[in-house]
Structures are given as structure tokens and as C-alpha cells.
Write a protein that holds these residues in place. Structure first.
Motif, PDB file in Angstrom:
ATOM      1  N   SER A 166      38.169  10.289  43.489  1.00 24.18           N
ATOM      2  CA  SER A 166      38.417  10.611  42.308  1.00 24.18           C
ATOM      3  C   SER A 166      37.384  10.072  41.571  1.00 24.18           C
ATOM      4  O   SER A 166      36.404   9.295  41.798  1.00 24.18           O
ATOM      5  CB  SER A 166      39.877  10.143  41.676  1.00 24.18           C
ATOM      6  OG  SER A 166      39.855   8.621  41.821  1.00 24.18           O
ATOM      7  N   THR A 167      37.387   9.749  40.294  1.00 21.35           N
ATOM      8  CA  THR A 167      36.435   9.016  39.402  1.00 21.35           C
ATOM      9  C   THR A 167      36.719   7.416  39.341  1.00 21.35           C
ATOM     10  O   THR A 167      36.159   6.861  38.672  1.00 21.35           O
ATOM     11  CB  THR A 167      36.771   9.505  37.637  1.00 21.35           C
ATOM     12  OG1 THR A 167      37.990   9.358  37.433  1.00 21.35           O
ATOM     13  CG2 THR A 167      36.425  10.787  37.609  1.00 21.35           C
ATOM     14  N   SER A 168      37.831   7.041  39.910  1.00 18.14           N
ATOM     15  CA  SER A 168      37.808   5.616  40.015  1.00 18.14           C
ATOM     16  C   SER A 168      36.760   4.784  40.682  1.00 18.14           C
ATOM     17  O   SER A 168      36.391   3.869  40.239  1.00 18.14           O
ATOM     18  CB  SER A 168      39.357   5.337  40.937  1.00 18.14           C
ATOM     19  OG  SER A 168      40.347   5.437  40.241  1.00 18.14           O
ATOM     20  N   ARG A 174      40.116   6.402  36.073  1.00 15.72           N
ATOM     21  CA  ARG A 174      40.712   7.732  36.119  1.00 15.72           C
ATOM     22  C   ARG A 174      41.968   8.088  35.164  1.00 15.72           C
ATOM     23  O   ARG A 174      42.768   7.099  34.722  1.00 15.72           O
ATOM     24  CB  ARG A 174      41.127   8.120  37.578  1.00 15.72           C
ATOM     25  CG  ARG A 174      42.323   7.432  38.340  1.00 15.72           C
ATOM     26  CD  ARG A 174      42.816   8.268  39.616  1.00 15.72           C
ATOM     27  NE  ARG A 174      43.782   7.692  40.029  1.00 15.72           N
ATOM     28  CZ  ARG A 174      43.918   6.752  41.078  1.00 15.72           C
ATOM     29  NH1 ARG A 174      42.653   6.374  41.697  1.00 15.72           N
ATOM     30  NH2 ARG A 174      44.904   6.316  41.660  1.00 15.72           N
ATOM     31  N   PHE A 203      37.328  14.450  33.040  1.00 15.39           N
ATOM     32  CA  PHE A 203      37.823  13.255  32.498  1.00 15.39           C
ATOM     33  C   PHE A 203      37.300  13.239  30.836  1.00 15.39           C
ATOM     34  O   PHE A 203      38.426  13.029  30.077  1.00 15.39           O
ATOM     35  CB  PHE A 203      37.377  12.017  33.095  1.00 15.39           C
ATOM     36  CG  PHE A 203      37.740  10.701  32.534  1.00 15.39           C
ATOM     37  CD1 PHE A 203      38.912  10.107  32.692  1.00 15.39           C
ATOM     38  CD2 PHE A 203      36.738  10.002  31.879  1.00 15.39           C
ATOM     39  CE1 PHE A 203      39.365   9.090  32.191  1.00 15.39           C
ATOM     40  CE2 PHE A 203      37.208   8.750  31.147  1.00 15.39           C
ATOM     41  CZ  PHE A 203      38.495   8.283  31.407  1.00 15.39           C
TER      42      PHE A 203
END
Length: 358
Positions: A166-168, A174, A203
Motif C-alpha cells: 500500500s502507500t504506507s 494510507r 490516494f
């Protein structure tokens, strides 16, 4: 990373109701006098023996939260959630970091809650949406690490994979939940599974959706207010040492009926900690700061700057938010049109870009 338009959501009307559980709310021996005086409660001692008034059942409603997975209950203008050590963070921040306390929900203390004949400890917090008639809410999971220092190996493995996919890991942030109201007047809810599938561009464009309830004018003013608050939070957190905000979130809220009252709060501290220098030294962590969190809040600030620039043609820089706000207010008639443009997440470097939370 997954596509930016995958949807995992539900749609409800603002009038939808939720399931109600009948419970006893019982007061712990340390006291929540104000809370108890305004509630229908049974006061008990440390052994859960009733020592106060014997009153009728207290109605608790399961809270319709947009992120996370623990059960939260609502009573009146409060929310009640299982403790999971989170109360220690609230108490430590309030006692030692008062400048950061303004960005926490109001914390009233702890209570014992008897549900299905089982008594557990819960914390009591203000319901941040209680006074809002049509709340827009975004729950943003912060940092590059989402597991705690005592998490079991299987949880560590699972959380690392979620961050990687994910974008984490890439952004330090995220989307964990999103609630907006569509043009038909219905709530649209997007959950943590939806957020995990978003790439950086997805996002960014979901932040646009969150802000874009009316005109370009309201979007721009909210953007400036959010950036101003986030910069203040970032500055405070960057000045602190011996902490980690693993698994915590930033919650941003506004009312569809009052766009400009933007609420920003730090929440979900069950895996977070502030330690003394000596305590921190026993953890075998190299950095005294949570660089993964700082990376996330930087990228969040930059995201809102990108949105503002695209929608206004102006640039947020050198703490000029107030000047820009005055400019937009003076020329507000130029910004009363609707605006809905798809954006690409830009490439920029950050001083902590190569660092993650250890």
C-alpha cells in the motif's frame, strides 16, 4: 500497488440508524464524575461490586466508524472503546506535552463496561462528530510501521506486507476510511480495504473527493486550513524524542453545513508510546524520532499543497497560508465554480524520504 479506482464502500442516508446494545456502564474507582453525573450509571468498586445507585440500563449504540477494527460504542456525546493501553498515551501526552493535547480528542478517563455479563475497561472520548449534521471524515493511517513493539511474529509479518503493498511504505501514509456525502445526499463510506488498494495518485484524488463538497472556493479555504494545522502538528512532533506513533491515525473532519470549521485530531494510540530516555534505551531502537511518521505527515502536507496549487494556480510556500486566504476571500467570486480535476501524484524528495520507522 493496486489501481486507484477500486471501490469497497457502502452507501447510507444520514438518517440511517445503527444497532443498539443494552448494557450497564459502571464507573471506575478513580472517577469520571462529570461523565457519571450526565449518564445513567451504576457505580462500582474495584471488585465490580455495586456501591452506588441501582439504576436502569444505559443504552449504548455501536458507533459507525470508518476505519480500524475494534468495536466502538457511542453514548450521548461520547464514544467508548476498549482500552488496549491507549489511555496511557492520552494521560502522558496531556501531562508532558500540553502543546500537542489540542490535537487530541477530549479524553475523560476510563470506565468499566459490563457487556454480555463480562466487565472490561474502556476509555471515554468525545465524539468528534456529535455536533455535526453531515460530517465529512477521512481517517489517515500514519507511518511506515503499523505493528507494536510487543506484536507477535505473525502480526509483524502481516503488517509489513500491508505496508509494502500500500502507500504506507512509499508515502508513510494510507487512507484507512473515508466518509463523504454524494450529490444525492447519501453518505458514501470507503473502508480500510479500499484504502489499501490505492496507489499514490489514487490516494491524492481521494483527498480531492473529501474536500470537494461544494465550490472551488470552499475547497481552497479548507486546503489552507488543513495545511496550517498539519504544519503545526509536524513541528511539534519533530521536536519530540523517545516516542513512536505506530498504528496511529490523523482524523480530518468538517461539516457539510459549515465547511470552514475543520477539525484535525490524532487518534488510535494502542500501539504507540512515549518513554523516558532510559526506558527508550532498553528497546534497541536506533532513532529517537519516528521518521516513518514524519515522512507520512510531510507527504500529507505536500498532497494538500498539490491540490491547492492545481485548483488555484497559486503556491503555498514560506508560511503564506494567511496571505493566500485573504487573497481568495477578496476574489471569492472568481472561485465559486465547481472543480473536479484528476491529479497525478508528483515526485519530490523529503529529508526523511529514505528512512522508515524502526
Amino acid at each position: 500497488m493496486g489501481p486507484d479506482n477500486t471501490r469497497h464502500s457502502t452507501t447510507t442516508t444520514p438518517a440511517d440508524t445503527t444497532t443498539t446494545d443494552t448494557t450497564h456502564l459502571v464507573h471506575n474507582k478513580n472517577g469520571l464524575r462529570k461523565f457519571i453525573e450526565t449518564s445513567t450509571a451504576v457505580v462500582v468498586d474495584s471488585n465490580c461490586k455495586v456501591i452506588g445507585r441501582d439504576v436502569s440500563h444505559l443504552k449504548l449504540t455501536k458507533f459507525n466508524k470508518i476505519g480500524g477494527h475494534s468495536i466502538i460504542y457511542k453514548y450521548d456525546k461520547y464514544i467508548i472503546k476498549e482500552i488496549m493501553e491507549e489511555h496511557l498515551m492520552y494521560e502522558k501526552i496531556m501531562a508532558n506535552y500540553p502543546q500537542l493535547s489540542q490535537y487530541l480528542p477530549l479524553y475523560l478517563g476510563t470506565v468499566k463496561l459490563q457487556l454480555n455479563h463480562e466487565v472490561k475497561d474502556y476509555i471515554v472520548l468525545e465524539d468528534l462528530t456529535n455536533e455535526l449534521s453531515q460530517p465529512f471524515v477521512v481517517d489517515l493511517k500514519m507511518g511506515t510501521r503499523q505493528y507494536g513493539i510487543h506484536s507477535p511474529p505473525e502480526k509483524v509479518k502481516s503488517q509489513k506486507l500491508k505496508c509494502k503493498n500500500s502507500t504506507s511504505l512509499s508515502l508513510g501514509i494510507r487512507l484507512c476510511g473515508l466518509q463523504i456525502i454524494n450529490k444525492k445526499g447519501n453518505f458514501e463510506l470507503y473502508d480500510k480495504y479500499y484504502g489499501r488498494q490505492l496507489n499514490a495518485t489514487g490516494f491524492l484524488n481521494n483527498l480531492v473527493r473529501f474536500l470537494n463538497n461544494k465550490s472551488r472556493y470552499t475547497l481552497l479555504i479548507k486546503c489552507l486550513k488543513v495545511v496550517e494545522h498539519l504544519k503545526s502538528i509536524s513541528s511539534m512532533i519533530e521536536s519530540l524524542d523517545y516516542f513512536r506513533l505506530y498504528g496511529s491515525s490523523i482524523l480530518i473532519i468538517y461539516d457539510n453545513m459549515d465547511d470552514f470549521n475543520v477539525i484535525i485530531k490524532l487518534i488510535d494510540f494502542s500501539k504507540s508510546f512515549f518513554y523516558s530516555e532510559q526506558e527508550f534505551g532498553n528497546l534497541n531502537l536506533e532513532a529517537t524520532k519516528d521518521y516513518g511518521y514524519l515522512k507520512g505527515i510531510f507527504n500529507l502536507i505536500e498532497s494538500f499543497k498539490v491540490i491547492f496549487n492545481a485548483a488555484s494556480g497559486m503556491v503555498i510556500e514560506n508560511d503564506n497560508e494567511r496571505v493566500l486566504m485573504e487573497t481568495i476571500e477578496r476574489n471569492k467570486h472568481d472561485y465559486m465554480d465547481s472543480w473536479n480535476k484528476k491529479l497525478e501524484f508528483p515526485t519530490f524528495r523529503y529529508q526523511y524520504d529514505d528512512l522508515t520507522s524502526d
